[in-house]
Enzyme design. Structure first.
Site, PDB file in Angstrom:
ATOM      1  N   HIS A  21       0.821  -1.217   0.000  1.00 44.73           N
ATOM      2  CA  HIS A  21       0.000   0.000   0.000  1.00 44.73           C
ATOM      3  C   HIS A  21       0.857   1.271   0.000  1.00 44.73           C
ATOM      4  CE1 HIS A  21       0.736   0.703   4.333  1.00 44.73           C
ATOM      5  NE2 HIS A  21       0.658  -0.609   4.442  1.00 44.73           N
ATOM      6  N   ASP A  22       0.376   2.261  -0.733  1.00 46.96           N
ATOM      7  CA  ASP A  22       0.957   3.604  -0.803  1.00 46.96           C
ATOM      8  C   ASP A  22       2.311   3.646  -1.501  1.00 46.96           C
ATOM      9  OD1 ASP A  22      -1.090   5.164   0.818  1.00 46.96           O
ATOM     10  OD2 ASP A  22      -0.496   3.651   2.278  1.00 46.96           O
ATOM     11  N   GLY A  38       5.017  -1.422   2.434  1.00 45.96           N
ATOM     12  CA  GLY A  38       4.237  -0.217   2.196  1.00 45.96           C
ATOM     13  C   GLY A  38       5.089   1.031   2.099  1.00 45.96           C
TER      14      GLY A  38
END
Length: 268
Positions: free
Chosen positions: A121-122, A139
């Protein structure tokens, strides 16, 4: 016209571009946008608020747009954006962003993601990257253009990998990797420059020599690393690649810099 296998499940609200092919047993969620000429070969899952650019090919059992692997995620409408022309092989996973960061995971254009590779994520991933089998990003990582990450390698969350860097197979990345760097080893250390990649990007022999001289002065010259870094600042005008490396080192960061083994580390 798009071709959709009768066994595929397309939720109401999904946007399907022209000439898209969706093969057997694929699932496409209600907030998904598939660009023109995408191919989902079979058994592909695309969920969440996910946008996939034109001309991407996605192989069986890839799972795109799933929730972040973050225990604090509360089903917020964060996003995954994938650029055009990417090849995403079997069982690749890419997660949407989280509210703790920018809220979007971005993948650039023309990436080649081999089987079982993962983008957390991100993450912000540049154009023309290659992730070999089972290459994994934690992440919040930032990956530059033309980066190659070898098979079974893992990148710690919040790490940065500069443009045109190469990561060897079976390598653990705990720190930031300078642009054009070559990192290898179980606990990744800087082994030099990605000369092969630089030649492919049309670096002349003269440019390679300038960047190599700078590299040796920065990482193997006398004194503490901070002193060496200060001394080579004037070399920024010698070559755009040198300026890029110095800018990368001076930028905001969450992780320490990945350094060579031995003397360069001891004097850092």
């Amino acid at each position: 016209m798009s071709r959709i296998d009768p066994t595929a499940r397309i939720e109401d609200g999904a946007v399907i571009g022209e000439s898209v092919e969706i093969g057997p047993f694929c699932t496409v969620g209600p907030h998904v946008v598939l660009g023109p000429n995408c191919r989902l070969i079979s058994h592909v899952s695309v969920a969440g608020h996910t946008t996939i650019g034109a001309g991407c090919t996605i192989y069986p059992f890839a799972a795109l747009g799933g929730a972040p692997q973050d225990m604090g995620y509360g089903n917020e409408p964060t996003r995954l954006e994938i650029g055009e022309g990417c090849t995403i092989r079997e069982s690749v996973t890419m997660n949407v962003g989280s509210p703790k960061d920018v809220g979007v995971t971005r993948i650039g254009a023309r990436g080649f993601f081999m089987s079982y590779s993962h983008v957390g994520h991100d993450c912000q991933v540049g154009d023309d990257v290659v992730f070999a089998n089972s290459a994994t990003l934690g992440g919040h990582c930032k990956i530059g253009d033309f980066v190659y990450i070898g098979g079974l390698s893992a990148v710690h969350q919040f790490a940065r990998i500069g443009r045109q860097a190469m990561i060897g197979g079976l390598t653990g990345i705990r720190g930031d990797v300078i642009p054009y760097g070559f990192v290898n080893g179980q606990h990744g250390h800087l082994e030099g420059l990605n000369v092969v990649g630089m030649r492919r990007r049309k670096f002349t022999r003269e440019r390679l020599a300038r960047v190599r001289t700078f590299y040796q002065e920065l990482f193997y010259g006398p004194g503490l690393f901070a002193d060496r870094l200060q001394r080579v600042q004037s070399r920024a005008s010698d070559d755009p690649a040198i300026a890029e490396i110095l800018t990368f080192i001076g930028a905001d960061k969450h992780r320490p810099l990945c350094l060579p083994e031995g003397g360069a580390n001891k004097s850092a």
